[in-house]
Motif scaffolding. Structure first.
Motif, PDB file in Angstrom:
ATOM      1  N   LEU A 263     -12.018  16.287  -4.256  1.00 42.36           N
ATOM      2  CA  LEU A 263     -12.404  15.037  -4.432  1.00 42.36           C
ATOM      3  C   LEU A 263     -11.425  14.412  -5.236  1.00 42.36           C
ATOM      4  O   LEU A 263     -11.105  14.830  -6.473  1.00 42.36           O
ATOM      5  N   PHE A 264     -10.673  13.432  -4.778  1.00 46.21           N
ATOM      6  CA  PHE A 264      -9.785  12.732  -5.632  1.00 46.21           C
ATOM      7  C   PHE A 264      -9.406  11.086  -5.246  1.00 46.21           C
ATOM      8  O   PHE A 264      -9.932  10.616  -4.255  1.00 46.21           O
ATOM      9  N   GLY A 265      -9.062  10.570  -6.198  1.00 48.18           N
ATOM     10  CA  GLY A 265      -8.557   9.132  -6.101  1.00 48.18           C
ATOM     11  C   GLY A 265      -7.059   8.776  -6.342  1.00 48.18           C
ATOM     12  O   GLY A 265      -6.350   9.536  -7.109  1.00 48.18           O
ATOM     13  N   ARG A 266      -6.404   8.004  -5.461  1.00 47.41           N
ATOM     14  CA  ARG A 266      -5.058   7.618  -5.561  1.00 47.41           C
ATOM     15  C   ARG A 266      -5.056   6.127  -5.918  1.00 47.41           C
ATOM     16  O   ARG A 266      -5.681   5.510  -5.113  1.00 47.41           O
ATOM     17  N   TYR A 267      -4.171   5.505  -6.674  1.00 52.60           N
ATOM     18  CA  TYR A 267      -4.021   4.039  -7.248  1.00 52.60           C
ATOM     19  C   TYR A 267      -2.506   3.672  -6.978  1.00 52.60           C
ATOM     20  O   TYR A 267      -1.637   4.479  -7.569  1.00 52.60           O
ATOM     21  N   THR A 268      -2.356   2.552  -6.208  1.00 53.83           N
ATOM     22  CA  THR A 268      -1.025   2.403  -6.344  1.00 53.83           C
ATOM     23  C   THR A 268      -0.723   1.431  -7.501  1.00 53.83           C
ATOM     24  O   THR A 268      -1.431   0.468  -7.694  1.00 53.83           O
ATOM     25  N   ILE A 269       0.076   1.913  -8.011  1.00 54.48           N
ATOM     26  CA  ILE A 269       0.660   1.455  -9.280  1.00 54.48           C
ATOM     27  C   ILE A 269       1.728   0.375  -9.190  1.00 54.48           C
ATOM     28  O   ILE A 269       1.955  -0.539 -10.059  1.00 54.48           O
ATOM     29  N   TYR A 270       2.541   0.421  -8.322  1.00 54.68           N
ATOM     30  CA  TYR A 270       3.825  -0.375  -7.954  1.00 54.68           C
ATOM     31  C   TYR A 270       3.919  -0.619  -6.345  1.00 54.68           C
ATOM     32  O   TYR A 270       3.780   0.606  -5.629  1.00 54.68           O
ATOM     33  N   HIS A 271       4.318  -1.685  -6.095  1.00 54.08           N
ATOM     34  CA  HIS A 271       4.798  -1.702  -4.761  1.00 54.08           C
ATOM     35  C   HIS A 271       5.539  -2.930  -4.651  1.00 54.08           C
ATOM     36  O   HIS A 271       5.380  -3.858  -5.206  1.00 54.08           O
ATOM     37  N   ASP A 272       6.755  -2.732  -3.820  1.00 54.64           N
ATOM     38  CA  ASP A 272       7.652  -3.753  -3.583  1.00 54.64           C
ATOM     39  C   ASP A 272       7.756  -4.106  -2.198  1.00 54.64           C
ATOM     40  O   ASP A 272       7.939  -3.047  -1.130  1.00 54.64           O
ATOM     41  N   ASP A 273       7.260  -5.245  -1.462  1.00 52.15           N
ATOM     42  CA  ASP A 273       7.239  -5.500  -0.108  1.00 52.15           C
ATOM     43  C   ASP A 273       7.952  -6.585   0.428  1.00 52.15           C
ATOM     44  O   ASP A 273       8.384  -7.295  -0.323  1.00 52.15           O
ATOM     45  N   ALA A 274       8.626  -6.213   1.533  1.00 49.00           N
ATOM     46  CA  ALA A 274       9.636  -7.211   2.043  1.00 49.00           C
ATOM     47  C   ALA A 274       9.354  -7.203   3.657  1.00 49.00           C
ATOM     48  O   ALA A 274       8.313  -6.438   4.234  1.00 49.00           O
ATOM     49  N   PRO A 275       9.731  -8.262   4.491  1.00 48.71           N
ATOM     50  CA  PRO A 275       9.332  -8.171   5.875  1.00 48.71           C
ATOM     51  C   PRO A 275       9.929  -6.820   6.488  1.00 48.71           C
ATOM     52  O   PRO A 275      11.024  -6.359   6.280  1.00 48.71           O
ATOM     53  N   GLY A 276       9.104  -6.213   7.313  1.00 50.04           N
ATOM     54  CA  GLY A 276       9.483  -4.840   8.039  1.00 50.04           C
ATOM     55  C   GLY A 276       9.409  -3.572   6.834  1.00 50.04           C
ATOM     56  O   GLY A 276      10.220  -2.646   7.329  1.00 50.04           O
ATOM     57  N   ARG A 277       9.367  -3.728   5.559  1.00 49.95           N
ATOM     58  CA  ARG A 277       9.593  -2.556   4.707  1.00 49.95           C
ATOM     59  C   ARG A 277       8.686  -2.670   3.497  1.00 49.95           C
ATOM     60  O   ARG A 277       8.342  -3.836   3.180  1.00 49.95           O
ATOM     61  N   THR A 278       8.496  -1.440   2.978  1.00 58.36           N
ATOM     62  CA  THR A 278       7.752  -1.313   1.750  1.00 58.36           C
ATOM     63  C   THR A 278       8.197   0.012   1.075  1.00 58.36           C
ATOM     64  O   THR A 278       8.330   0.888   1.499  1.00 58.36           O
ATOM     65  N   PHE A 279       8.037  -0.324  -0.432  1.00 58.76           N
ATOM     66  CA  PHE A 279       8.181   0.900  -1.208  1.00 58.76           C
ATOM     67  C   PHE A 279       6.939   0.910  -2.253  1.00 58.76           C
ATOM     68  O   PHE A 279       6.820  -0.053  -2.851  1.00 58.76           O
ATOM     69  N   ARG A 280       6.216   2.103  -2.267  1.00 60.16           N
ATOM     70  CA  ARG A 280       5.106   2.173  -3.278  1.00 60.16           C
ATOM     71  C   ARG A 280       5.038   3.360  -3.897  1.00 60.16           C
ATOM     72  O   ARG A 280       5.664   4.586  -3.535  1.00 60.16           O
TER      73      ARG A 280
END
Lengths: 100, 302
Positions: free
Chosen positions: B115-132
């Motif tokens: 059992l675990f949880g995952r939390y997005t602490i950073y995301h950088d989104d642009a058209p057609g791409r993402t970094f998380r």
């Protein structure tokens, strides 16, 4: 009898056309959308908004075309929230007239 | 049949050197930082087969495991995703005793859940791409049987389906995704605690994967299905096991796998398969090297 049938058919077409004309359509730019599996979430979030009849993603362009029910309008704040709930970034909302 | 305790101890000494076969959830082999929408549910089913053999020692051990890992992910918020992982497996070990007998021990059933949880602490989104970037943390809970027995007595701990212990783990996943390719990475560490007088060694791992869209070559309107080729690498280091009141052959060690695969992704479901091939194995003393691990399965969103 044949004339009545033809008149009825024409009336249905006219009414339907009028309904389509009242269905507002929007182009929603979604940043971060980069794979098919991600499109499902944004469409489901948008369909939760009152008045949204259809949401169709075009993944290459990173946009979702939202079609409203007759007489309904899409609020910018509602669209922003739906994008955020889908874990993406809002890129803009534009009312479009032509079918995309 | 009368039990032979001496034989059981010999088998235990042989089996103790087999690497513990735990289900590892993952991208295909580890976690990604890809988003799960608020209220969204993702079900993943992965079937696996694992084989370890070619033992040069007199025991000539052959070990096999196969089963299914069910994963349920739930978007509690747009940043927090909760996961539950439940494996079902069959494990078997064939070995030749010092007396020359070939014996097989096996067991089947539920393994230990995660059992675990995952939390997005950073995301950088642009058209057609993402970094998380998304750290995760959780607990492996002892839902599997840890006291299975056969005609030789209690099965050795590495052959049991469950550890009997509550084991915390944590890590961080990162994903860079465009419409053409995806790069994932993960660092993770699991602390194994003691149960039944036995403690598996802690596990540290580093994973990376690259996916490249090979079809369609040109994207049109709508959401076409994407066919990806994938190549991953898994570096897994296990510390030595520890058994109270006994001196076991050295266990633990380091393995590196290369994992080529294929993945077909649509808006609502994914079909995928990967083969993990060991390219480097440095297992202590009597460890049994893996031959291959094959995984295939699907994911579906609700």
């Amino acid at each position: 009898m044949q004339k009545v049938t033809i008149l009825a058919a024409v009336s249905v077409l006219l009414v339907s056309g009028a309904a389509w004309a009242d269905q507002a359509r929007y182009r929603l730019d979604v940043k971060g959308l980069a794979c098919p599996f991600c499109a499902y979430g944004i469409e489901e979030e948008l369909k939760e908004i009152d008045g949204v009849a259809k949401a169709r993603t075009h993944v290459e362009r990173g946009v979702v075309i939202v079609t409203m029910e007759a007489g309904a309008a899409l609020k910018r704040s509602a669209a922003k929230k739906a994008v955020k709930d889908a874990s993406f970034t809002f890129g803009g909302l534009k009312h479009v007239k032509a079918k995309e | 049949m009368r039990r032979t305790p001496g034989l059981a101890l010999v088998l235990a000494a042989v089996a103790i050197t087999v690497s513990p076969w735990r289900a590892h959830a993952g991208a295909q082999t580890f976690n990604t930082a890809l988003p799960v929408a608020d209220g969204e549910v993702v079900l993943r089913e992965q079937f696996f087969y694992r084989s370890a053999g070619n033992d040069p020692r007199p025991a000539s051990r052959d070990a096999q495991g196969w089963g299914a890992i069910s994963v349920l992910g739930y978007g509690a918020t747009s940043d927090l995703t909760l996961f539950g992982v439940l494996p079902v497996a069959r494990k078997s070990l064939d070995a030749t005793t010092p007396g020359g007998r070939r014996v097989e021990q096996d067991t089947a059933g539920l393994g230990d859940a995660r059992l675990f949880g995952r939390y997005t602490i950073y995301h950088d989104d642009a058209p057609g791409r993402t970094f998380r970037v998304a750290p995760f943390a959780g607990l492996e809970v002892p839902t599997g049987r840890d006291d299975d027995r056969d005609r030789f007595g209690r099965l050795p701990q590495p052959l049991q389906l469950g550890s009997g212990s509550w084991d915390p783990f944590a890590g961080v996943a990162a994903t860079w995704q465009t419409l053409t390719y995806e790069v994932d990475g993960q660092l993770a560490y699991k602390v194994n605690t003691r149960a039944n007088g036995f403690e598996f060694g802690d596990v540290a791992r580093a994973d990376a994967s690259v996916q490249y869209r090979v079809w369609p070559r040109e994207l049109g309107t709508g959401v076409p299905g994407f066919l990806y080729t994938t190549l991953g690498a898994n570096l897994i280091h296990r510390q030595e096991n520890d058994r109270v009141g006994a001196s076991d052959p050295p266990s633990g060690g380091t393995q590196v796998f290369l994992s080529p695969g294929l993945q077909y992704v649509t808006k609502r479901w994914v079909l995928e398969g990967v083969v993990q091939v060991p390219v480097a194995q440095n297992l202590n003393a009597a460890g049994l090297n893996d031959d291959v691990i094959a995984r295939f399965g699907f994911r579906v969103k609700f």
